[in-house]
Design an enzyme around this catalytic site. Structure first.
Site, PDB file in Angstrom:
ATOM      1  N   HIS A  58      37.803  28.682  32.212  1.00  0.00           N
ATOM      2  CA  HIS A  58      37.216  28.413  33.536  1.00  0.00           C
ATOM      3  C   HIS A  58      35.663  28.256  33.358  1.00  0.00           C
ATOM      4  O   HIS A  58      35.067  28.472  32.402  1.00  0.00           O
ATOM      5  CB  HIS A  58      37.544  29.747  34.591  1.00  0.00           C
ATOM      6  N   HIS A 102      34.823  28.585  29.552  1.00  0.00           N
ATOM      7  CA  HIS A 102      35.183  29.782  28.588  1.00  0.00           C
ATOM      8  C   HIS A 102      36.378  30.639  29.013  1.00  0.00           C
ATOM      9  O   HIS A 102      36.948  30.445  30.216  1.00  0.00           O
ATOM     10  CB  HIS A 102      33.771  30.533  28.757  1.00  0.00           C
TER      11      HIS A 102
HETATM   12  C1  SIN Z   1      33.202  35.581  32.380  1.00  0.00           C
HETATM   13  O1  SIN Z   1      34.110  34.791  32.442  1.00  0.00           O
HETATM   14  O2  SIN Z   1      32.060  35.334  33.104  1.00  0.00           O
HETATM   15  C2  SIN Z   1      33.151  36.818  31.475  1.00  0.00           C
HETATM   16  C3  SIN Z   1      33.503  36.312  30.298  1.00  0.00           C
HETATM   17  C4  SIN Z   1      33.484  37.732  29.456  1.00  0.00           C
HETATM   18  O3  SIN Z   1      33.532  38.627  29.872  1.00  0.00           O
HETATM   19  O4  SIN Z   1      33.572  37.440  27.960  1.00  0.00           O
END
Ligand code: SIN
Length: 316
Positions: free
Chosen positions: A133, A292
């Site tokens: 996302h 990510h």
């Molecule tokens: C997020 O998706 O903003 C957090 C990602 C993570 O905790 O690695």
């Protein structure tokens, strides 16, 4: 919702990936990072990301900040190792990039409305951010940047991956890019936090409770599939598994095959980098040209992160 039968069919990806995997991909700054006077920079993969050492984010000159912004534009994700940041330091750093906004879906840290603690406890089953996302694409103006600081992490597991969405766009076929230009996707809170969503499920089993305030329950926004980055002028693919619901004027059912193919394409391994966290690592990433994914492979281990996001523009 209009009757799908009256519309032209959506373009179909005949091959599961729209580009041939034998074609090499490269994001040029990864091979030629250029010179920086205020820190050392080591690219993380051929696609995006750089690890930065030799600088204290709690004590930044304007010249050092200008170099950080140049590096962020070039590498999309920067991981600063060896930091020792109090909550106020992280907020102050994020503010150097633009206005910092509270995130309304979780209780902020006491005394710091702009900071959200993302806590995975030893009994958690789901994790926060465990789908590809880009942050809060449901907003009218989604965050341009996210800063995430690692307070503690498991000895192994709990990595985060990012994928370069400039590369995702540029490796689509010319016909697919032509078809997608001008199309818009609806990004909806109901999809991401609604009754049947993964996030709603995770709210019951993660230590950080996520809840949607009443004024956000119906929040949805249409954004272009081909997003122009305001600094580089480059086009990035803007679709994500967390929040994208359907193409403008199309049902979710009709939208699903093309959306799923684009999301899978956007997460092609050659477009990614992966970070192993350490306490004291702060990562900043550009949400306008990346997606990510938080890896959920550390069951039974605590993981504590602090997040502050920087307001962006309306996608165009
Ligand atoms: C997020 O998706 O903003 C957090 C990602 C993570 O905790 O690695």
């Amino acid at each position: 919702m209009p009757d799908d039968s009256q519309l032209h069919p959506l373009p179909v990806m005949h091959h599961p990936l729209a580009f041939d995997m034998i074609d090499a991909v490269l994001h040029a700054p990864q091979m030629n990072p250029g010179a920086y006077n205020h820190f050392a920079l080591a690219p993380m993969s051929g696609a995006l990301g750089a690890e930065i050492t030799g600088i204290d984010l709690g004590d930044l000159s304007d010249a050092a900040m200008a170099e950080i912004e140049r590096a962020l534009t070039n590498h999309l994700v920067l991981a600063f190792r060896g930091q020792d940041l109090a909550p106020a330091d992280q907020i102050a750093f994020a503010r150097r990039l633009g206005p910092v906004e509270p995130w309304p879906y979780a209780k902020p840290m006491d005394g710091f409305p702009e900071l959200t603690e993302l806590i995975s406890g030893p009994v958690d089953i789901n994790n926060f951010g465990g789908s590809w996302h880009t942050d809060s694409s449901t907003f009218d103006q989604p965050p341009a940047y996210t800063t995430l600081y690692c307070v503690s992490c498991p000895p192994v597991g709990g990595d985060t991956s990012w994928a370069n969405q400039y590369l995702a766009w540029e490796t689509l076929s010319p016909e697919m890019r032509e078809a997608l230009r001008g199309m818009r996707l609806l990004h909806s809170v109901a999809r991401s936090f609604g009754d049947h969503s993964r996030s709603k499920g995770s709210a019951d089993v993660t230590t950080t409770p996520v809840s949607v305030p009443p004024e956000h329950e119906d929040l949805e926004n249409l954004h272009p599939v081909a997003r122009t980055h305001p600094v580089t002028g480059r086009t990035a693919l803007y679709v994500n598994a967390g929040f994208s619901s359907n193409f403008e004027g199309r049902s979710e059912t009709e939208s699903r095959p093309l959306m799923a193919a684009l999301m899978a394409h956007g997460a092609t391994p050659e477009f990614t980098c992966r970070l192993r966290w350490q306490p004291g690592t702060l990562v900043v990433w550009d949400n306008r040209c990346t997606v990510h994914y938080a890896h959920n492979d550390y069951r039974g281990q605590p993981r504590v992160m602090r997040r502050a996001v920087v307001t962006g523009e309306r996608p165009f």
